[in-house]
Design an enzyme around this catalytic site. Sequence first.
Site, PDB file in Angstrom:
ATOM      1  N   VAL B  77      40.605  49.939  41.355  1.00  0.00           N
ATOM      2  CA  VAL B  77      39.772  48.821  40.938  1.00  0.00           C
ATOM      3  C   VAL B  77      38.462  49.374  40.383  1.00  0.00           C
ATOM      4  O   VAL B  77      37.824  50.223  41.009  1.00  0.00           O
ATOM      5  CB  VAL B  77      39.474  47.918  42.167  1.00  0.00           C
ATOM      6  CG1 VAL B  77      38.613  46.741  41.767  1.00  0.00           C
ATOM      7  CG2 VAL B  77      40.766  47.461  42.816  1.00  0.00           C
ATOM      8  N   CYS B  78      38.064  48.905  39.212  1.00  0.00           N
ATOM      9  CA  CYS B  78      36.821  49.400  38.601  1.00  0.00           C
ATOM     10  C   CYS B  78      35.612  48.976  39.431  1.00  0.00           C
ATOM     11  O   CYS B  78      35.416  47.789  39.717  1.00  0.00           O
ATOM     12  CB  CYS B  78      36.663  48.851  37.189  1.00  0.00           C
ATOM     13  SG  CYS B  78      35.008  49.138  36.522  1.00  0.00           S
ATOM     14  N   VAL B  79      34.785  49.944  39.788  1.00  0.00           N
ATOM     15  CA  VAL B  79      33.661  49.678  40.689  1.00  0.00           C
ATOM     16  C   VAL B  79      32.632  48.731  40.070  1.00  0.00           C
ATOM     17  O   VAL B  79      32.172  47.785  40.727  1.00  0.00           O
ATOM     18  CB  VAL B  79      33.007  51.002  41.179  1.00  0.00           C
ATOM     19  CG1 VAL B  79      32.442  51.817  40.038  1.00  0.00           C
ATOM     20  CG2 VAL B  79      31.898  50.707  42.194  1.00  0.00           C
TER      21      VAL B  79
END
Lengths: 123, 119
Positions: B77-79
């Site tokens: 998941v992209c931070v």
Amino acid sequence: MSEDNIKKFMFVNRKAPYGTVYALEALEVVLITAAFDQDVSLVFVDDGVYQLRKGQQTKGIETKNFSPTFRALEGYDIEKLYVEKESLQRRGLTEEDLLVEVTVLDSAAMGALMDEQDVILSF
Amino acid sequence: MKLGILINEGPYQHQASDSAYLFCKAALEKGHEIFRVFFYHDGVNNASRLTEPPQDDRNVVLRWSKLAETHHLDLVVCVAAALRRGIKDENLAPGFRISGLGQLVEAGIQADRLVTFGD
């Protein structure tokens, strides 16, 4: 990074700069990809051409005007920006309305360019 | 073939995550390798363990967690996108991890094909 690990990444920007977050978050991927020393090109088609429109003012909608980032792309060695001719024409825009230097291609030429890519990310 | 998957839309609102899930399952069954599944934009909402769909509906989040467990999938998941939308380690579903956009670029570099699911 060795030559083997350099791929041609094309980012296809299709949406208006505001209204949805796609354009802003696409630009974030573009900058990271450049940091990985990849061969990066950007394409603007459909409402995506509005992302490069000069004179954007976002105060009224209380969102960040991120268009100055396009001017900074050169500093990241991102110099390949392509705009589809038909998309400009349909919106009554010309190259003079854009805030950076671009290469204008018709849709057939754009298709040929897409054919040459390794990775296409469309936002 | 080694595949990278990008999911750009949230669960239930959009079919992207469903289609990606079915694609991954079919690809794995055919013996292909899934290098990584990356969640971006509203796609990060696929990783919320707080999701509670009605009982007669599919559980999109749980399906991903189970697929990851069975096939040792790397669900990233992209931070930056996650923090914007309130997805953090404390509400992350099993099998997901939070990391940077570099993970998406790496998937593009390493995979034979990067397949995007979204609008």
